[in-house]
Design a protein around this motif. Structure first.
Motif, mmCIF file in Angstrom:
data_model
loop_
_atom_site.group_PDB
_atom_site.id
_atom_site.type_symbol
_atom_site.label_atom_id
_atom_site.label_comp_id
_atom_site.label_asym_id
_atom_site.label_seq_id
_atom_site.Cartn_x
_atom_site.Cartn_y
_atom_site.Cartn_z
ATOM 1 N N GLU A 68 0.831 -1.199 0.000
ATOM 2 C CA GLU A 68 0.000 0.000 0.000
ATOM 3 C C GLU A 68 0.866 1.249 0.000
ATOM 4 O OE1 GLU A 68 -3.259 -0.057 -0.227
ATOM 5 O OE2 GLU A 68 -3.366 -2.248 -0.147
ATOM 6 N N VAL A 69 0.437 2.262 -0.746
ATOM 7 C CA VAL A 69 1.119 3.550 -0.753
ATOM 8 C C VAL A 69 0.685 4.327 0.486
ATOM 9 C CG1 VAL A 69 1.385 5.742 -1.962
ATOM 10 C CG2 VAL A 69 1.316 3.606 -3.263
ATOM 11 N N LEU A 70 1.650 4.592 1.362
ATOM 12 C CA LEU A 70 1.346 5.300 2.611
ATOM 13 C C LEU A 70 1.413 6.815 2.438
ATOM 14 C CD1 LEU A 70 3.410 3.126 5.132
ATOM 15 C CD2 LEU A 70 1.021 2.853 4.427
ATOM 16 N N ALA A 71 2.283 7.272 1.557
ATOM 17 C CA ALA A 71 2.441 8.713 1.346
ATOM 18 C C ALA A 71 3.066 8.944 -0.022
ATOM 19 C CB ALA A 71 3.321 9.319 2.439
ATOM 20 N N SER A 72 2.801 10.118 -0.589
ATOM 21 C CA SER A 72 3.376 10.469 -1.888
ATOM 22 C C SER A 72 3.759 11.934 -1.890
ATOM 23 C CB SER A 72 2.380 10.173 -3.012
ATOM 24 O OG SER A 72 1.221 10.983 -2.877
ATOM 25 N N ALA A 73 4.715 12.285 -2.727
ATOM 26 C CA ALA A 73 5.156 13.675 -2.827
ATOM 27 C C ALA A 73 5.844 13.879 -4.165
ATOM 28 C CB ALA A 73 6.101 14.025 -1.678
ATOM 29 N N SER A 74 5.928 15.137 -4.594
ATOM 30 C CA SER A 74 6.642 15.440 -5.828
ATOM 31 C C SER A 74 7.253 16.826 -5.727
ATOM 32 C CB SER A 74 5.704 15.361 -7.037
ATOM 33 O OG SER A 74 4.760 16.413 -7.005
ATOM 34 N N CYS A 75 8.238 17.094 -6.575
ATOM 35 C CA CYS A 75 8.894 18.392 -6.597
ATOM 36 C C CYS A 75 9.542 18.590 -7.963
ATOM 37 C CB CYS A 75 9.953 18.512 -5.500
ATOM 38 S SG CYS A 75 11.390 17.427 -5.719
ATOM 39 N N TYR A 76 9.942 19.809 -8.236
ATOM 40 C CA TYR A 76 10.747 20.044 -9.419
ATOM 41 C C TYR A 76 12.149 19.480 -9.175
ATOM 42 C CZ TYR A 76 7.515 23.132 -11.900
ATOM 43 O OH TYR A 76 6.454 23.630 -12.594
ATOM 44 N N ASN A 77 12.746 18.931 -10.220
ATOM 45 C CA ASN A 77 14.120 18.450 -10.137
ATOM 46 C C ASN A 77 15.046 19.660 -10.026
ATOM 47 O OD1 ASN A 77 16.662 17.322 -10.518
ATOM 48 N ND2 ASN A 77 15.965 15.903 -12.102
ATOM 49 N N GLN A 78 15.790 19.754 -8.926
ATOM 50 C CA GLN A 78 16.665 20.904 -8.724
ATOM 51 C C GLN A 78 17.792 20.961 -9.743
ATOM 52 O OE1 GLN A 78 17.773 21.953 -4.722
ATOM 53 N NE2 GLN A 78 15.920 21.039 -3.862
ATOM 54 N N GLN A 79 17.965 19.894 -10.499
ATOM 55 C CA GLN A 79 18.909 19.910 -11.612
ATOM 56 C C GLN A 79 18.469 20.872 -12.704
ATOM 57 O OE1 GLN A 79 19.838 16.292 -13.812
ATOM 58 N NE2 GLN A 79 20.998 15.556 -12.073
ATOM 59 N N SER A 80 17.226 21.338 -12.659
ATOM 60 C CA SER A 80 16.702 22.203 -13.722
ATOM 61 C C SER A 80 17.507 23.475 -13.883
ATOM 62 C CB SER A 80 15.236 22.547 -13.444
ATOM 63 O OG SER A 80 14.419 21.403 -13.554
ATOM 64 N N ARG A 81 18.257 23.880 -12.856
ATOM 65 C CA ARG A 81 19.073 25.080 -13.009
ATOM 66 C C ARG A 81 20.228 24.867 -13.980
ATOM 67 N NH1 ARG A 81 20.699 23.276 -7.763
ATOM 68 N NH2 ARG A 81 22.956 22.997 -7.536
ATOM 69 N N PHE A 82 20.489 23.609 -14.347
ATOM 70 C CA PHE A 82 21.522 23.304 -15.333
ATOM 71 C C PHE A 82 20.934 23.136 -16.740
ATOM 72 C CE2 PHE A 82 23.123 21.798 -11.248
ATOM 73 C CZ PHE A 82 24.380 22.388 -11.210
ATOM 74 N N GLY A 83 19.667 23.480 -16.917
ATOM 75 C CA GLY A 83 19.022 23.352 -18.214
ATOM 76 C C GLY A 83 17.736 22.577 -18.100
ATOM 77 N N ASP A 84 16.805 22.815 -19.041
ATOM 78 C CA ASP A 84 15.481 22.213 -18.926
ATOM 79 C C ASP A 84 15.307 20.961 -19.774
ATOM 80 O OD1 ASP A 84 15.274 23.191 -21.493
ATOM 81 O OD2 ASP A 84 13.730 24.678 -21.047
ATOM 82 N N ASN A 85 16.393 20.432 -20.354
ATOM 83 C CA ASN A 85 16.285 19.225 -21.165
ATOM 84 C C ASN A 85 17.557 18.401 -21.034
ATOM 85 O OD1 ASN A 85 18.181 19.995 -23.528
ATOM 86 N ND2 ASN A 85 16.816 21.755 -23.353
ATOM 87 N N VAL A 86 17.512 17.165 -21.502
ATOM 88 C CA VAL A 86 18.651 16.272 -21.282
ATOM 89 C C VAL A 86 19.885 16.695 -22.073
ATOM 90 C CG1 VAL A 86 17.267 14.281 -20.597
ATOM 91 C CG2 VAL A 86 17.790 14.637 -23.026
ATOM 92 N N ILE A 87 19.703 17.323 -23.222
ATOM 93 C CA ILE A 87 20.853 17.782 -23.999
ATOM 94 C C ILE A 87 21.622 18.842 -23.219
ATOM 95 C CG2 ILE A 87 21.610 18.841 -26.146
ATOM 96 C CD1 ILE A 87 20.507 16.032 -26.472
ATOM 97 N N SER A 88 20.894 19.777 -22.609
ATOM 98 C CA SER A 88 21.542 20.796 -21.779
ATOM 99 C C SER A 88 22.267 20.162 -20.604
ATOM 100 C CB SER A 88 20.499 21.798 -21.261
ATOM 101 O OG SER A 88 19.913 22.514 -22.318
ATOM 102 N N ARG A 89 21.658 19.167 -19.985
ATOM 103 C CA ARG A 89 22.284 18.519 -18.831
ATOM 104 C C ARG A 89 23.582 17.811 -19.246
ATOM 105 N NH1 ARG A 89 17.684 17.658 -15.260
ATOM 106 N NH2 ARG A 89 16.366 19.461 -15.745
ATOM 107 N N ILE A 90 23.544 17.144 -20.402
ATOM 108 C CA ILE A 90 24.750 16.475 -20.888
ATOM 109 C C ILE A 90 25.869 17.493 -21.098
ATOM 110 C CG2 ILE A 90 25.754 15.212 -22.837
ATOM 111 C CD1 ILE A 90 22.992 13.878 -23.200
ATOM 112 N N SER A 91 25.524 18.609 -21.721
ATOM 113 C CA SER A 91 26.512 19.662 -21.984
ATOM 114 C C SER A 91 27.066 20.242 -20.692
ATOM 115 C CB SER A 91 25.868 20.759 -22.835
ATOM 116 O OG SER A 91 26.746 21.841 -23.008
#
Length: 489
Positions: A124-147
């Motif tokens: 059973e799921v007792l609790a759930s949560a979500s957030c923005y990935n703090q990695q987003s400051r390095f770019g909003d897509n995987v190509i930016s993150r790789i770079s």
């Protein structure tokens, strides 16, 4: 939020730490292109985009392009310039029940834009949560993150950003007693979390440094669980088809001529035919996850989740709206075209909009609700996102010589898909017309199943050996499909 600052030699987003739980919203990795960190300068002398400015009246500026030159300054940071790393998941997944075991485990869906987690005991799921990935400051897509991961220091900072996001959710879940953690994510996200340079994924032939991630201890990664707690990751299929899709394939058990589409920043698509499994990935971007759009929001309380052609709308949790989530953005494209205030190219028709049309400098905007508006530039981002999804689907079908009419079922995965009005998505040419099932977050479901029962790893390893990866740039006709899909029917 007014903040007094002292002299610094860095941009304000680097030099000014916002009070917890807030962080700067840097979707463009601080390049000054997304406009999310726009603030008001109230007092002081600054270097703004290379030009010196002494503030004598409130002045708008991008924090990432602004440096304080005087010994003191005062700025006003609006809510839209900040990320709040909290928010509940309103829907999880549809699938077989989890194995019941009397131990606490945690599952994480590590997305490019959003991170989601659940705490589980006895199936059973007792609790759930979500957030923005703090990695987003390095770019909003995987190509930016790789770079951005090109240097050891930045790679370590990116790993820490992902770990911090996970740790924030663990604290919210009160999961310090977890006995195991399982993570599903695209190949780049998991590679970065493991502290490995993802550079090979960014160049032909897009080969990941590894597809099977060795089990790690929580203390090795810096995850806030007892040191020896095992951390597992779902294996990846290819450079741009990751463990999140491995999870989806395992959860959905595709039959011939069924297609699974996981709509996220990186839209992953898999099709089963009589010849086997074929998969691809389309760079949809973060717009439908609430990023890259000033009025964008995740599907959390206060977000508008649906908009009708008569301008009526609904808000998650009720109350005053503070933004638009992805499903509402699809509705806006449909409503605008249906009512005639958007033309086929996504341009606003001022004469039809009347009082809802306004200008802000060079921006042309449509007011959706009090304090919530979309510009033509925002609509352009949405058209690019929906075009990438549609062109990816059509191109894979064409590659497999499978007409749309032959599809038995489309299964839509991902949190965004849960709220989607399918008729509207079909009408704007984001999805083809076919029997469709919305499955929820199958990436999180797969991580949950692995967390509860690590013995399924052998099944997951068998899955990643089966699909044929078909990069979209290798499919004749993809470019034409994409260009055609940029228009609204």
């Amino acid at each position: 939020m007014k903040i007094a600052i002292s002299r610094c030699g860095q941009s304000l987003t680097q030099a000014v730490t916002l009070p917890k739980p807030y962080s700067w919203d840097l979707r463009c990795a601080g390049r000054g292109t997304c406009g999310r960190c726009r603030i008001t300068l109230l007092a002081g002398r600054y270097l703004v985009a290379g030009k010196e400015l002494c503030v004598t009246a409130p002045t708008s500026a991008l924090a990432c392009q602004t440096t304080l030159l005087s010994t003191e300054g005062l700025i006003d940071v609006p809510p839209r310039a900040m990320c709040v790393p909290n928010g509940q998941i309103h829907a999880l997944w549809d699938g077989p029940p989890l194995l019941k075991r009397d131990e606490c485990v945690v599952a994480v869906d590590l997305g490019t834009t959003t991170v989601a987690a659940v705490k589980i005991r006895n199936g059973e799921v007792l609790a759930s949560a979500s957030c923005y990935n703090q990695q987003s400051r390095f770019g909003d897509n995987v190509i930016s993150r790789i770079s951005q991961a090109a240097t050891p220091a930045t790679l370590a900072a990116m790993q820490q950003a992902a770990v911090t996001s996970i740790n924030d959710l663990l604290a919210e879940l009160v999961a310090d007693d977890a006995q195991r953690l399982a993570i599903a994510g695209n190949t780049v996200m998991t590679t970065l979390l493991w502290g490995i340079d993802p550079a090979p994924i960014g160049v032909m032939p897009f080969t990941p440094p590894l597809r099977v991630f060795p089990q790690r201890r929580a203390d090795e990664l810096g995850i806030a669980l007892p040191g020896a707690t095992p951390v597992l990751a779902l294996p990846a299929i290819a450079g741009y088809v990751g463990g999140d899709l491995t999870a989806g394939i395992h959860e959905c058990q595709l039959a011939p001529f069924e297609m699974l589409i996981d709509i996220g920043t990186n839209c992953e698509i898999v099709l089963r035919t009589n010849d086997g499994l074929f998969c691809t990935a389309a760079a949809a971007g973060p717009a439908f996850e609430g990023a890259a759009i000033p009025s964008g929001s995740r599907a959390v309380a206060g977000a508008i989740d649906h908009v009708q052609p008569d301008w009526s709308y609904s808000v998650i949790g009720g109350g005053a709206p503070n933004g638009l989530c992805g499903s509402a953005m699809v509705d806006v494209l449909y409503a605008g075209r249906h009512a005639g205030w958007l033309n086929a190219c996504g341009r606003l028709q001022a004469d039809v909009l009347g009082k809802r049309y306004r200008r802000d400098g060079n921006l042309q905007l449509v007011a959706i609700a009090p304090g919530v508006a979309l510009s033509e530039a925002d609509i352009e981002q949405l058209l690019k996102a929906k075009a990438a999804v549609y062109a990816g689907i059509l191109s894979l079908l064409e590659y497999c010589h499978c007409p749309v009419e032959q599809l038995q079922r489309i299964i839509l995965a991902g949190g965004f898909a849960r709220y989607l009005d399918l008729d509207h998505a079909i009408a704007i040419a984001m999805l083809p017309r076919a029997k469709t099932h919305i499955a929820g977050n199958t990436s999180l479901a797969g991580a949950a199943r692995l967390a509860v029962n690590p013995n399924i790893m052998d099944e997951l390893l068998a899955i990643i050996a089966e699909p044929k990866d078909v990069p979209l740039n290798m499919i004749d006709g993809f470019e034409n499909n994409y260009i055609d899909a940029l228009f609204l029917p």
